[in-house]
Design an enzyme around this catalytic site. Structure first.
Site, mmCIF file in Angstrom:
data_model
loop_
_atom_site.group_PDB
_atom_site.id
_atom_site.type_symbol
_atom_site.label_atom_id
_atom_site.label_comp_id
_atom_site.label_asym_id
_atom_site.label_seq_id
_atom_site.Cartn_x
_atom_site.Cartn_y
_atom_site.Cartn_z
ATOM 1 N N GLU A 105 -6.822 -8.124 -0.674
ATOM 2 C CA GLU A 105 -7.359 -7.962 0.929
ATOM 3 C C GLU A 105 -8.646 -7.112 0.764
ATOM 4 O O GLU A 105 -9.128 -6.226 -0.065
ATOM 5 C CB GLU A 105 -6.878 -6.370 1.201
ATOM 6 C CG GLU A 105 -4.816 -6.594 1.759
ATOM 7 C CD GLU A 105 -4.519 -5.138 1.911
ATOM 8 O OE1 GLU A 105 -4.509 -4.867 3.113
ATOM 9 O OE2 GLU A 105 -2.768 -5.285 2.162
ATOM 10 N N GLU A 148 0.741 -1.250 -0.283
ATOM 11 C CA GLU A 148 0.236 -0.202 0.709
ATOM 12 C C GLU A 148 1.196 1.085 0.285
ATOM 13 O O GLU A 148 0.138 1.706 -0.167
ATOM 14 C CB GLU A 148 -1.064 0.368 1.338
ATOM 15 C CG GLU A 148 -1.816 -0.970 1.154
ATOM 16 C CD GLU A 148 -3.521 -0.853 1.972
ATOM 17 O OE1 GLU A 148 -3.593 0.131 2.588
ATOM 18 O OE2 GLU A 148 -3.614 -2.090 2.871
#
Ligand SMILES: *[C@@H]1O[C@H](CO)[C@@H](O)[C@H](O)[C@H]1NC(C)=O
Ligand SMILES: *[C@@H]1O[C@H](CO)[C@@H](O)[C@H](O)[C@H]1NC(C)=O
Ligand SMILES: *[C@@H]1O[C@H](CO)[C@@H](O)[C@H](O)[C@H]1NC(C)=O
Ligand SMILES: *[C@@H]1O[C@H](CO)[C@@H](O)[C@H](O)[C@H]1NC(C)=O
Length: 827
Positions: free
Chosen positions: A537, A472
């Site tokens: 995710e 991320e």
């Protein structure tokens, strides 16, 4: 990414090898002495181990996980600690070369031998070796590893980096963590995370030894990438047969350390494949990399390694012998697994962007699984039994893939060995997460060494199918998590490119061409592939069960609004979010007794989580074969997160200690190879048949309508038999709900629910699924069930359900995934 598909030939796995007989190895694992900076504490400490564990074992502190101890024991990581041991030098000094090898130091230390500094460390993910022969004494030698507080070090590094800030600087207050962890090459979640406590660990977390030798010593064996022909399954033929004619080449890399320039011979063989080759070689002092290719006899039938659910995981023995003038100077063996992996990114008709899926041995494989985080704050507590239990649980829930998440650690060798053995594919992040990182020379230098070492260590495992740059961090930059002024963005983008593109990617591409390397979602092609090509995710929180919380809490903690309950919740507003979501579909527990209300609430959060993740995962699985409004072709569903680091609410499906949450039982079904998925679109019920099998099936859907008040079905409907090709998702049943209920007695949306399954002429295929026609809290006709259950102690126990209040019987709902049904995980 430039090459659209990475075609990999061979994979060869070489596990850690014992040193040859003529290397004298002295293990320094065992009992050391540990002292804090003002020497007020001095105690025995186990190596490998950590300061916290030593303090607990010697009775200086309680269980660090008990109640609020993460805060009470903050002082430990603010102090400096020194590990000391003595060892005899006599047999070592006779040798030409003597190395002190530290497999893992956590983290910033100065290493001294007999008062002389022999080396320094600053990276927990590196192996260090220091040449020590010149400082050895015949008698006792004193080795000291002085560890600097990582919290202090991080803040010093941040202060030295004065030109611009490197966010996030500090974690949110709710995490009660430490600041600037991105300045230390150490487990990023050890300074706290949204699911974990702050325990900035210190210690010698891997083994320590002295190696002494005269001629040559093998430091590492690893495989090097190699291209062979593209593998494609032949329709209707067994894949193993198709593979027979493919030529395999096993490329082996040895790292050797020699005292003097010398020559010798290396023989590589795979006896089972009738393959043996001998090579002449020059060895030069220092670590020399030697590469050899072994061509596998093409008339041999090679057995392939397959992911769980797609085949077996066979291996072959690779023997390595080194000799010089007829004298054996090296002898070891390891495992070789044959498999290929491609990440396929190519245009899809009717959709913008590229596909994103993995082909293993030529076969497209849907990745089903979850995300792996460190199994304990103190890695020395992650025993083989803990690893095996968690990984077996993943396989028992029909998973075939796990992502080793970038805020934790590169896992120990055994983790990857078990994944190889069980057929669990590993998406391996490099250890960078949710932050910007500095790019000073010494930082880049230590990262480069870390990446080289880790790629070489793990390259041989067939389970590892992809390297991923970070977690991320691009998203953080691209969507500006850290409020960076526009004028400063180029600086951060430059740092980003320096670290991940110029350094990490360059090293990986040099060291391992057999696997794709991914920077995601991609600063360059951000938004080019719709999110649903591959969901790596997504998730929803729940609490662990009472039996998991009980050992780390006391009676006054057992209510949902206790200090303890909010202390353990590291996600801002998380406890309220769970209740709000549950209240949409269930009556919240209302017992007047606080502790029963607490346990019932823990339970309802698990019910809610299981339903949310089930709904979303089923959506991804049924989207594998279709493109709707340009989106779809989903080929992976890895929910956040598999396991827990401590006893606290989180997105996990396995509680700390390994107990299955309700979600994990649901996963066993929603990841089944053959699965019926039901949902409503515009008041019409659709059932899809999803199949991960290689062969085609002829299936029909059987939909059964039940009244909430009765265990006997109200009516049953069957579709016609339909071809369901291997590796596809096809709509198999479609009927407006009103019509369906009209043909079924007095059923209404409020009084009835549906179950459904798939079958062929040989019987039911896959699990029975269910679909609710209203929110369970609105269901009419539910009766208080009279059920008693016994909890079995052996094996894994189920969430305890000794008495079931009526709302527990209703565990599901009818919604489609929506942004608020899956609160973002800040991981
Ligand atoms: C020594 O350090 C410990 C831990 O930081 C601290 O609690 C103690 O007060 C110190 N003792 C002295 C004498 O300074
Ligand atoms: C730890 O070591 C550093 C560097 O030597 C020093 O500045 C700091 O004061 C030490 N901490 C303690 C608690 O002694
Ligand atoms: C190849 O393998 C076959 C047996 O599978 C064996 O008979 C043959 O001798 C091998 N050829 C070579 C060149 O090793
Ligand atoms: C529950 O079932 C048991 C066994 O059938 C019976 O003895 C008991 O009376 C029932 N309790 C209630 C509340 O219906």
């Amino acid at each position: 990414m430039s090459p659209r598909a990475f075609v990999l030939g061979v994979l060869c796995v070489l596990s850690p090898v014992p040193a040859p007989a003529h290397t004298h190895t002295l293990s320094l694992d065992g009992k050391w002495t540990l002292t804090n900076s003002n020497a007020s504490l001095s105690l025995p400490a186990q190596v490998p181990g950590s300061v916290h564990t030593a303090l607990q074992q010697q009775g200086y502190i309680q269980d660090p996980y008990f109640r609020f101890n993460d805060v009470s024991y903050r002082w430990i990581a603010l102090d400096n600690w020194t590990y000391t041991v003595t060892f005899p030098g006599s047999q070592l000094r006779d040798r030409q070369k003597v190395l002190l090898v530290l497999d893992g130091v956590d983290t910033v230390s100065t290493v001294q031998l007999n008062g002389m500094v022999v080396g320094k460390t600053d990276n927990m993910f590196r192996r260090y070796d220091f040449s020590i022969r010149d400082w050895l004494q015949d008698g006792d030698n004193e080795l000291k590893v002085s560890l600097l507080s990582p919290v202090l070090y991080a803040s010093e590094r941040r202060n030295a980096h004065s030109a611009y800030r490197v966010p996030p600087e500090c974690p949110p207050d709710v995490q009660r963590g430490e600041c600037h962890v991105n300045f230390v090459r150490k487990e990023q979640s050890s300074f706290s995370w949204d699911w974990g406590p702050s325990f900035p660990t210190m210690g010698l977390w891997r083994g320590v030894r002295v190696e002494a030798f005269d001629v040559l010593q093998l430091s590492q064996l690893s495989s090097v990438p190699l291209y062979t022909s593209v593998l494609r399954p032949v329709v209707g033929k067994s894949l193993n047969i198709m593979m027979k004619s493919v030529e395999w080449t096993v490329q082996v890399q040895l790292l050797v350390d020699v005292v003097l320039k010398t020559s010798g011979q290396i023989t590589l063989s795979i006896p089972e494949l009738h393959t043996e080759h001998t090579f002449s070689s020059q060895f030069v002092p220092g670590e020399t990399g030697l590469s050899f290719s072994v061509h596998v006899n093409t008339s041999s039938q090679v057995r392939l390694w397959w992911p769980n659910g797609h085949g077996e995981q066979p291996f072959y023995r690779l023997l390595v012998r080194g000799s010089q003038d007829g004298v054996v100077i090296l002898s070891t063996e390891s495992k070789v697994y044959f498999r290929s992996v491609e990440l396929v990114q190519e245009p899809i008709v009717g959709s913008p962007g590229l596909s994103f899926y993995f082909r293993i041995n030529g076969k497209p494989v849907f990745l089903k699984g979850s995300n792996w985080i460190p199994a304990h704050s103190f890695q020395d507590r992650v025993t083989p039994a803990v690893l095996r239990n968690l990984l077996q649980s993943a396989v028992d829930a029909n998973m075939n893939a796990l992502r080793v998440w970038g805020g934790g650690v590169y896992e120990q060798d055994l983790f990857y060995d078990i994944c190889d053995e069980l057929g669990v594919m590993v998406w391996q992040d490099f250890m960078f997460a949710c932050a910007m990182y500095p790019t000073e020379d010494d930082f880049l230098q230590t990262v480069r060494e870390e990446v080289v070492q880790q790629v070489r260590r793990l390259a041989s495992h067939p389970s590892v199918i992809i390297w991923s740059g970070n977690n991320e961090n691009e998203a953080a930059l691209a969507t500006d998590w850290f409020n960076i002024p526009a004028s400063q963005r180029p600086t951060y983008v430059k740092d980003y490119v320096t670290l991940y593109v110029d350094n990490i990617r360059a090293i990986v591409q040099q060291e391992d061409q057999t696997r794709p390397f991914l920077l995601r979602p991609g600063l360059l092609d951000w938004r080019t592939f719709p999110r649903t090509r591959f969901a790596s995710e997504y998730g929803f929180q729940s609490w662990p069960s009472f039996s998991t919380l009980q050992p780390v809490s006391i009676k006054e903690d057992w209510s949902y609004d206790s200090d303890f309950a909010s202390h353990r919740q590291h996600h801002e507003g998380g406890n309220q979010q769970m209740l709000q979501q549950a209240a949409l579909h269930f009556h919240l527990p209302s017992s007047t007794q606080a502790s029963s209300r607490f346990t019932h609430t823990l339970y309802i959060t698990q019910v809610m989580q299981a339903q949310c993740v089930k709904t979303q995962t089923e959506f991804y699985r049924r989207s594998r074969s279709e493109i709707i409004e340009g989106k779809g072709h989903t080929m992976g569903a890895l929910y956040w997160q598999l396991n827990d680091i401590w006893q606290a609410p989180s997105w996990s499906s396995l509680e700390f200690g390994g107990k299955w949450k309700m979600l994990h039982y649901f996963a066993q079904d929603f990841f089944a190879a053959v699965l019926p998925v039901g949902f409503e679109d515009d008041d019409t019920l659709l059932v899809y048949a999803v199949s991960d099998l290689s062969q085609d099936l002829q299936l029909r859907a059987v939909v059964t309508v039940f009244s909430w008040a009765d265990l006997d079905p109200a009516c049953t409907l069957k579709s016609d038999l339909l071809l369901v090709p291997g590796g596809s998702a096809v709509p198999i049943f479609k009927q407006p709900v009103a019509a369906l209920l009209a043909g079924c007695g007095r059923c209404t949306r409020l009084t009835c629910l549906l179950t459904f399954h798939l079958e062929d002429d040989s019987g039911q295929q896959g699990p029975t699924n269910h679909h609710f026609l209203c929110s369970p809290k609105d269901a009419e006709g539910l009766q208080r069930p009279n059920i008693t259950a016994k909890v079995q102690q052996e094996g894994r126990d189920t969430p305890s359900r000794s008495t079931l209040p009526p709302w527990l019987r209703s565990c599901g709902s009818t919604w489609e995934p929506s942004p608020d049904a899956s609160a973002p995980t800040a991981s």
